[in-house]
Scaffold this motif. Structure first.
Motif, PDB file in Angstrom:
ATOM      1  N   PRO A 109       0.842  -1.199   0.000  1.00 35.79           N
ATOM      2  CA  PRO A 109       0.000   0.000   0.000  1.00 35.79           C
ATOM      3  C   PRO A 109       0.876   1.247   0.000  1.00 35.79           C
ATOM      4  CG  PRO A 109       0.000  -1.009   2.177  1.00 35.79           C
ATOM      5  CD  PRO A 109       0.721  -1.953   1.275  1.00 35.79           C
ATOM      6  N   TRP A 110       0.674   2.131  -0.962  1.00 34.05           N
ATOM      7  CA  TRP A 110       1.638   3.215  -1.171  1.00 34.05           C
ATOM      8  C   TRP A 110       1.048   4.624  -1.058  1.00 34.05           C
ATOM      9  CZ3 TRP A 110       0.665   5.858  -5.906  1.00 34.05           C
ATOM     10  CH2 TRP A 110      -0.186   5.181  -6.808  1.00 34.05           C
ATOM     11  N   CYS A 111      -0.143   4.763  -0.463  1.00 30.15           N
ATOM     12  CA  CYS A 111      -0.717   6.103  -0.338  1.00 30.15           C
ATOM     13  C   CYS A 111       0.167   7.000   0.534  1.00 30.15           C
ATOM     14  CB  CYS A 111      -2.139   6.043   0.209  1.00 30.15           C
ATOM     15  SG  CYS A 111      -2.309   5.364   1.885  1.00 30.15           S
ATOM     16  N   GLY A 112       0.695   6.463   1.644  1.00 29.95           N
ATOM     17  CA  GLY A 112       1.560   7.252   2.504  1.00 29.95           C
ATOM     18  C   GLY A 112       2.880   7.591   1.837  1.00 29.95           C
ATOM     19  N   ASP A 113       3.402   6.647   1.067  1.00 29.86           N
ATOM     20  CA  ASP A 113       4.654   6.869   0.335  1.00 29.86           C
ATOM     21  C   ASP A 113       4.472   8.013  -0.668  1.00 29.86           C
ATOM     22  OD1 ASP A 113       7.216   6.583  -0.617  1.00 29.86           O
ATOM     23  OD2 ASP A 113       6.984   4.497  -1.245  1.00 29.86           O
ATOM     24  N   PHE A 114       3.324   8.039  -1.344  1.00 33.51           N
ATOM     25  CA  PHE A 114       3.065   9.089  -2.335  1.00 33.51           C
ATOM     26  C   PHE A 114       2.993  10.459  -1.670  1.00 33.51           C
ATOM     27  CE2 PHE A 114       0.090  11.708  -4.833  1.00 33.51           C
ATOM     28  CZ  PHE A 114       0.788  11.744  -6.032  1.00 33.51           C
ATOM     29  N   VAL A 115       2.229  10.573  -0.587  1.00 34.16           N
ATOM     30  CA  VAL A 115       2.103  11.853   0.117  1.00 34.16           C
ATOM     31  C   VAL A 115       3.461  12.289   0.666  1.00 34.16           C
ATOM     32  CG1 VAL A 115       1.119  12.956   2.172  1.00 34.16           C
ATOM     33  CG2 VAL A 115      -0.341  11.615   0.652  1.00 34.16           C
ATOM     34  N   PRO A 132       5.980   7.500   7.840  1.00 30.90           N
ATOM     35  CA  PRO A 132       4.936   8.151   7.045  1.00 30.90           C
ATOM     36  C   PRO A 132       4.161   7.184   6.158  1.00 30.90           C
ATOM     37  CG  PRO A 132       7.082   8.528   6.049  1.00 30.90           C
ATOM     38  CD  PRO A 132       7.328   7.855   7.365  1.00 30.90           C
ATOM     39  N   TYR A 133       4.616   5.939   6.082  1.00 30.69           N
ATOM     40  CA  TYR A 133       3.927   4.953   5.244  1.00 30.69           C
ATOM     41  C   TYR A 133       2.666   4.419   5.906  1.00 30.69           C
ATOM     42  CZ  TYR A 133       8.636   5.175   3.326  1.00 30.69           C
ATOM     43  OH  TYR A 133       9.833   5.620   2.827  1.00 30.69           O
ATOM     44  N   TRP A 134       2.525   4.604   7.220  1.00 25.01           N
ATOM     45  CA  TRP A 134       1.314   4.226   7.933  1.00 25.01           C
ATOM     46  C   TRP A 134       0.390   5.438   7.916  1.00 25.01           C
ATOM     47  CZ3 TRP A 134      -1.058  -0.034   9.129  1.00 25.01           C
ATOM     48  CH2 TRP A 134      -2.092  -0.024  10.070  1.00 25.01           C
ATOM     49  N   ALA A 135      -0.722   5.321   7.184  1.00 24.30           N
ATOM     50  CA  ALA A 135      -1.545   6.477   6.856  1.00 24.30           C
ATOM     51  C   ALA A 135      -2.005   7.285   8.067  1.00 24.30           C
ATOM     52  CB  ALA A 135      -2.751   6.036   6.029  1.00 24.30           C
ATOM     53  N   LEU A 136      -2.434   6.617   9.119  1.00 29.74           N
ATOM     54  CA  LEU A 136      -2.986   7.344  10.260  1.00 29.74           C
ATOM     55  C   LEU A 136      -1.925   8.099  11.053  1.00 29.74           C
ATOM     56  CD1 LEU A 136      -5.710   4.825  11.499  1.00 29.74           C
ATOM     57  CD2 LEU A 136      -6.004   6.875  10.099  1.00 29.74           C
ATOM     58  N   LEU A 152      -6.751  24.320   0.382  1.00 29.59           N
ATOM     59  CA  LEU A 152      -6.105  23.602  -0.698  1.00 29.59           C
ATOM     60  C   LEU A 152      -4.754  23.065  -0.232  1.00 29.59           C
ATOM     61  CD1 LEU A 152      -6.093  22.786  -3.703  1.00 29.59           C
ATOM     62  CD2 LEU A 152      -4.981  24.992  -4.189  1.00 29.59           C
ATOM     63  N   GLY A 153      -4.553  21.774  -0.414  1.00 28.55           N
ATOM     64  CA  GLY A 153      -3.299  21.151  -0.013  1.00 28.55           C
ATOM     65  C   GLY A 153      -3.326  20.506   1.344  1.00 28.55           C
ATOM     66  N   SER A 154      -4.474  20.591   2.052  1.00 31.95           N
ATOM     67  CA  SER A 154      -4.587  19.892   3.331  1.00 31.95           C
ATOM     68  C   SER A 154      -4.326  18.400   3.127  1.00 31.95           C
ATOM     69  CB  SER A 154      -5.987  20.065   3.922  1.00 31.95           C
ATOM     70  OG  SER A 154      -6.312  21.404   4.138  1.00 31.95           O
ATOM     71  N   ILE A 155      -3.804  17.773   4.159  1.00 29.50           N
ATOM     72  CA  ILE A 155      -3.542  16.332   4.132  1.00 29.50           C
ATOM     73  C   ILE A 155      -4.576  15.661   5.012  1.00 29.50           C
ATOM     74  CG2 ILE A 155      -1.868  14.532   4.699  1.00 29.50           C
ATOM     75  CD1 ILE A 155       0.238  16.904   4.327  1.00 29.50           C
ATOM     76  N   GLY A 156      -5.368  14.793   4.419  1.00 28.37           N
ATOM     77  CA  GLY A 156      -6.425  14.110   5.155  1.00 28.37           C
ATOM     78  C   GLY A 156      -6.053  12.673   5.451  1.00 28.37           C
ATOM     79  N   GLY A 164      -5.663   2.576   7.246  1.00 32.52           N
ATOM     80  CA  GLY A 164      -6.100   3.926   6.918  1.00 32.52           C
ATOM     81  C   GLY A 164      -5.700   4.309   5.506  1.00 32.52           C
ATOM     82  N   HIS A 165      -6.003   5.549   5.170  1.00 34.17           N
ATOM     83  CA  HIS A 165      -5.660   6.090   3.859  1.00 34.17           C
ATOM     84  C   HIS A 165      -5.349   7.561   4.025  1.00 34.17           C
ATOM     85  CE1 HIS A 165      -5.566   6.441  -0.473  1.00 34.17           C
ATOM     86  NE2 HIS A 165      -6.410   7.450  -0.423  1.00 34.17           N
ATOM     87  N   VAL A 166      -4.343   8.054   3.283  1.00 31.86           N
ATOM     88  CA  VAL A 166      -3.950   9.460   3.367  1.00 31.86           C
ATOM     89  C   VAL A 166      -3.969  10.073   1.970  1.00 31.86           C
ATOM     90  CG1 VAL A 166      -1.472   8.927   3.246  1.00 31.86           C
ATOM     91  CG2 VAL A 166      -2.239  11.071   4.303  1.00 31.86           C
ATOM     92  N   PHE A 167      -4.337  11.351   1.888  1.00 31.40           N
ATOM     93  CA  PHE A 167      -4.565  12.004   0.596  1.00 31.40           C
ATOM     94  C   PHE A 167      -4.429  13.513   0.750  1.00 31.40           C
ATOM     95  CE2 PHE A 167      -8.508  11.622   2.909  1.00 31.40           C
ATOM     96  CZ  PHE A 167      -9.064  12.881   2.815  1.00 31.40           C
TER      97      PHE A 167
END
Length: 228
Positions: A109-115, A132-136, A152-156, A164-167
C-alpha cells in the motif's frame, strides 16, 4: 493562480540558478533554495523561508492577491494517472526521488509513500513524521486544519478496514472531500472521500497557511469506499 513555473521564470530572469533543468515547472529542492536566496537578498521577513506568500510574490513582480497552488499539489497533479502495474517503473522512480521508498507499489500500500514523497520533494525543510507509510500517522504531521474549513493542499487521514488512507484535499462539497492521492484504484487519482471517514486534516508548518478555506465545488467522481 501563481504556479511554480511562473515563480521559476521570474527567478531565472533575476539571475537565480535553479539547477540544470532550469524553469521546468516542477517543484523541488533547487527551487526552494533559490526562493530562500531571493528572500534573503531582498531582506524579506518571511516566517517560512522558501514558501511563497504575498511578500515574496510582490518582490517577484507577481500579483499579491493571486492565490498560490501549493507546490506539493502541483507535483501530485503531474503524477495523475500513474498506475502501480502499468506504470510501475516510473511510479517507483518517483517514490524513490526523495531518497527512500516503502517498496514496490504493485505489492505494498503506497498512499503514505506518495504523500510523503510529494511533501519531502516540494518542502525539503519540513519535519517528517515517523513512519509516514502508515496512513494514520499523518494525524501527527504539521499543524491541524479544521475539518469544516479545509484549505487547498490539506492532508487528510481516513480510516478503512485494516488500516487507513492518506490524501491531499483539492476540493470539497457538503459530504465529501475531493481527494488527490495514490493507491486509489491502484493509481494516482482524485476521488470523493466521505467526510465521516476522515479523522483529521493537517497542513505543513513550513508553508504559509492559506487565508481562506476552500469553497464548496462540484466534482463528478466515484465515492471511495476501500482503498486497499
Amino acid at each position: 493562480m501563481s504556479t511554480t513555473l511562473a515563480i521559476q521564470e521570474r527567478l531565472v530572469a533575476l539571475g537565480y540558478y535553479l539547477g540544470p533543468t532550469g524553469a521546468d515547472g516542477v517543484p523541488g529542492r533547487n527551487t526552494t533554495k533559490a526562493i530562500i536566496r531571493f528572500q534573503q537578498d531582498q531582506g524579506l521577513d518571511i516566517k517560512n523561508p522558501g514558501s511563497v506568500g504575498p511578500k515574496t510574490r510582490a518582490a517577484l513582480g507577481l500579483s499579491e492577491t493571486e492565490a498560490v497552488i501549493p507546490p506539493w499539489i502541483e507535483l501530485a497533479q503531474r503524477k495523475m494517472g500513474l498506475h502501480e502495474v502499468r506504470d510501475n517503473k516510473w511510479l517507483k522512480e518517483f517514490l524513490k526521488s526523495d531518497g527512500h521508498a516503502l517498496g514496490d507499489p504493485a505489492k505494498l500500500p503506497w498512499c503514505g509513500d506518495f504523500v510523503e514523497t510529494c511533501i519531502a520533494v516540494a518542502l525539503p525543510n519540513e519535519a517528517m513524521i515517523a513512519n509516514p507509510y502508515w496512513a494514520l500517522n499523518w494525524l501527527k504531521f504539521g499543524q491541524e486544519v479544521s475539518k469544516d474549513k479545509p484549505v487547498l493542499g490539506s492532508i487528510g487521514a481516513a480510516e478503512r478496514n485494516g488500516g487507513g488512507h492518506v490524501f491531499f484535499v483539492v476540493g470539497h462539497d457538503k459530504d465529501n472531500y475531493h481527494a488527490l492521492g495514490g493507491n486509489q484504484s491502484n493509481s494516482v487519482s482524485i476521488v470523493k472521500m466521505p467526510k465521516g471517514r476522515v479523522k483529521g486534516l493537517r497542513f505543513p508548518r513550513t508553508f504559509s497557511l492559506p487565508a481562506k478555506p476552500l469553497e464548496f465545488s462540484a466534482f463528478n467522481a466515484k465515492i471511495s469506499t476501500n482503498e486497499a
